[in-house]
Design a protein around this motif. Structure first.
Motif, PDB file in Angstrom:
ATOM      1  N   SER A  69       0.918  -1.139  -0.015  1.00  0.00           N
ATOM      2  CA  SER A  69      -0.053  -0.005   0.123  1.00  0.00           C
ATOM      3  C   SER A  69       0.917   1.130   0.095  1.00  0.00           C
ATOM      4  CB  SER A  69      -1.070  -0.148   1.190  1.00  0.00           C
ATOM      5  OG  SER A  69      -0.879   0.820   2.025  1.00  0.00           O
ATOM      6  N   ARG A  70       0.290   2.515  -0.525  1.00  0.00           N
ATOM      7  CA  ARG A  70       0.854   3.433  -0.588  1.00  0.00           C
ATOM      8  C   ARG A  70       2.273   3.511  -1.531  1.00  0.00           C
ATOM      9  NH1 ARG A  70      -1.864   8.549   0.922  1.00  0.00           N
ATOM     10  NH2 ARG A  70      -3.568   7.747   1.997  1.00  0.00           N
ATOM     11  N   ILE A  71       2.074   2.608  -2.616  1.00  0.00           N
ATOM     12  CA  ILE A  71       3.587   2.442  -3.194  1.00  0.00           C
ATOM     13  C   ILE A  71       4.004   3.632  -4.004  1.00  0.00           C
ATOM     14  CG2 ILE A  71       2.248   1.639  -5.418  1.00  0.00           C
ATOM     15  CD1 ILE A  71       4.410  -0.501  -5.637  1.00  0.00           C
ATOM     16  N   ALA A  72       3.226   4.570  -4.355  1.00  0.00           N
ATOM     17  CA  ALA A  72       3.582   5.663  -5.169  1.00  0.00           C
ATOM     18  C   ALA A  72       4.418   6.711  -4.203  1.00  0.00           C
ATOM     19  CB  ALA A  72       2.254   6.462  -5.642  1.00  0.00           C
ATOM     20  N   GLU A  73       4.008   6.689  -2.894  1.00  0.00           N
ATOM     21  CA  GLU A  73       5.001   7.672  -2.068  1.00  0.00           C
ATOM     22  C   GLU A  73       6.119   7.116  -1.770  1.00  0.00           C
ATOM     23  OE1 GLU A  73       0.370   8.217  -0.670  1.00  0.00           O
ATOM     24  OE2 GLU A  73       1.565   6.819  -1.775  1.00  0.00           O
ATOM     25  N   ARG A  74       6.261   5.884  -2.023  1.00  0.00           N
ATOM     26  CA  ARG A  74       7.766   5.161  -1.719  1.00  0.00           C
ATOM     27  C   ARG A  74       8.770   5.401  -2.712  1.00  0.00           C
ATOM     28  NH1 ARG A  74       6.647   0.847   2.521  1.00  0.00           N
ATOM     29  NH2 ARG A  74       4.413   0.730   2.628  1.00  0.00           N
ATOM     30  N   SER A  75       8.488   6.046  -3.954  1.00  0.00           N
ATOM     31  CA  SER A  75       9.284   6.141  -4.809  1.00  0.00           C
ATOM     32  C   SER A  75       9.254   7.639  -5.671  1.00  0.00           C
ATOM     33  CB  SER A  75       9.068   5.062  -5.980  1.00  0.00           C
ATOM     34  OG  SER A  75       9.447   5.422  -7.328  1.00  0.00           O
ATOM     35  N   GLU A  76      10.172   8.194  -5.926  1.00  0.00           N
ATOM     36  CA  GLU A  76      10.047   9.432  -6.399  1.00  0.00           C
ATOM     37  C   GLU A  76       9.732   9.503  -8.059  1.00  0.00           C
ATOM     38  OE1 GLU A  76      13.771  11.577  -6.220  1.00  0.00           O
ATOM     39  OE2 GLU A  76      13.786  11.754  -4.013  1.00  0.00           O
ATOM     40  N   VAL A  77      10.005   8.320  -8.519  1.00  0.00           N
ATOM     41  CA  VAL A  77       9.560   8.156 -10.138  1.00  0.00           C
ATOM     42  C   VAL A  77       8.046   8.115  -9.974  1.00  0.00           C
ATOM     43  CG1 VAL A  77       9.636   6.451 -12.020  1.00  0.00           C
ATOM     44  CG2 VAL A  77      11.727   7.261 -10.758  1.00  0.00           C
ATOM     45  N   LEU A  78       7.574   6.945  -9.185  1.00  0.00           N
ATOM     46  CA  LEU A  78       6.161   6.878  -9.093  1.00  0.00           C
ATOM     47  C   LEU A  78       5.390   8.309  -8.678  1.00  0.00           C
ATOM     48  CD1 LEU A  78       6.174   3.483  -7.755  1.00  0.00           C
ATOM     49  CD2 LEU A  78       6.051   4.278 -10.193  1.00  0.00           C
ATOM     50  N   GLN A  79       5.880   9.042  -7.529  1.00  0.00           N
ATOM     51  CA  GLN A  79       5.160  10.364  -7.425  1.00  0.00           C
ATOM     52  C   GLN A  79       5.135  11.029  -8.546  1.00  0.00           C
ATOM     53  OE1 GLN A  79       6.064  12.233  -3.482  1.00  0.00           O
ATOM     54  NE2 GLN A  79       7.419  10.406  -3.166  1.00  0.00           N
ATOM     55  N   GLU A  80       5.943  11.249  -9.282  1.00  0.00           N
ATOM     56  CA  GLU A  80       6.269  12.275 -10.372  1.00  0.00           C
ATOM     57  C   GLU A  80       5.098  11.795 -11.496  1.00  0.00           C
ATOM     58  OE1 GLU A  80       9.277  14.653 -13.306  1.00  0.00           O
ATOM     59  OE2 GLU A  80       9.980  13.323 -11.683  1.00  0.00           O
ATOM     60  N   ALA A  81       5.426  10.518 -11.824  1.00  0.00           N
ATOM     61  CA  ALA A  81       4.636   9.832 -12.905  1.00  0.00           C
ATOM     62  C   ALA A  81       3.179   9.632 -12.505  1.00  0.00           C
ATOM     63  CB  ALA A  81       5.177   8.480 -13.264  1.00  0.00           C
ATOM     64  N   LEU A  82       2.759   9.712 -11.461  1.00  0.00           N
ATOM     65  CA  LEU A  82       1.297   9.375 -11.037  1.00  0.00           C
ATOM     66  C   LEU A  82       0.555  10.272 -10.250  1.00  0.00           C
ATOM     67  CD1 LEU A  82       1.779   5.404 -10.098  1.00  0.00           C
ATOM     68  CD2 LEU A  82       0.974   6.372 -12.075  1.00  0.00           C
TER      69      LEU A  82
END
Length: 245
Positions: free
Chosen positions: A66-79
């Motif tokens: 859970s909260r995978i997007a917050e665990r990665s700068e790439v995912l935060q920016e892309a999503l």
């Protein structure tokens, strides 16, 4: 990483509101490899730390973070950047939105027919990116169009959809539905109250989901949003049976 804003046409908005889903093809083609790499990095880190096993794909039923997007700068920016998935959610729902959470999942086996939650007042949208090409035979998302509508006749078919063999004389794979065959650069946005399922997929197939809700306008909707946020704060999930997308 500089990305163009995600957008949808008026026709795509109408399709979403009419059928409960819309398939946005190739909108993430430029960042799909980076998203896949980030997914693997987060899973390796989380599962190595918690389970001392960096590759949970073989676990029966799948595994999720859970909260995978917050665990990665790439995912935060892309999503999660304002002109990415939040912009899509606002356009499709037609309101300001609240970010509910994100999840990365490795699925093993089928996901039977279901609709998520009993949210009568709160409107949710899930925006999903599948990291493998998926067809009807390899685990593509299936949706019964129109079943997202609250208070309709579909609300009386819970038993039939839970056990179509018993009540309909049909295998779950035979239930009439639209199959969304997708590629890794696609996004699928759908109302999780729609009846949806997946059959025939290989073990370890991967997806990332971001979930948003319309800003609540009633006490009932505010309570339902509070319940959703509390559930998302569960953190890491690693289950023998992952129930949904």
């Amino acid at each position: 990483m500089r990305l163009a804003p995600l957008s949808v046409s008026a026709a795509e908005v109408t399709r979403f509101r009419t059928f409960g889903f819309v398939h946005l093809r190739e909108v993430q083609d430029d960042v799909a490899p980076a998203i896949t790499d980030a997914f693997e990095e987060v899973f390796a880190e989380v599962f190595a730390e918690v389970f001392e096993n960096p590759s949970p794909a073989g676990r029966e039923g799948g595994a999720g973070v859970s909260r995978i997007a917050e665990r990665s700068e790439v995912l935060q920016e892309a999503l999660l950047a304002e002109d990415r998935c939040p912009r899509l959610a606002r356009r499709l729902l037609g309101t300001d939105v609240v970010y509910v959470g994100s999840a990365g999942v490795r699925h093993d086996g089928a996901v039977g027919w279901q609709r998520e939650g009993g949210h009568r007042a709160l409107r949710l949208i899930e925006i999903v990116q599948f990291l493998e090409p998926l067809s009807a035979r390899t685990g593509a998302l299936r949706i019964i169009p129109g079943t997202h509508r609250r208070g309709g006749s579909w609300d009386r078919f819970a038993a039939e959809m839970a056990d179509p063999v018993r009540f309909l004389g049909m295998e779950p794979t035979e239930v009439p539905a639209f199959t969304i065959e997708s590629a890794p650069g696609d996004l699928v946005a759908f109302d999780p109250y729609s009846y949806h399922a997946s059959f025939g997929g290989a073990a370890g197939r991967r997806q990332i989901t971001t979930t948003f809700a319309s800003v609540p306008e009633s006490d009932e909707a505010r309570q339902e949003l509070s319940d959703c946020l509390a559930a998302d704060r569960s953190g890491l999930r690693d289950s023998a049976r992952l129930s949904g997308f």
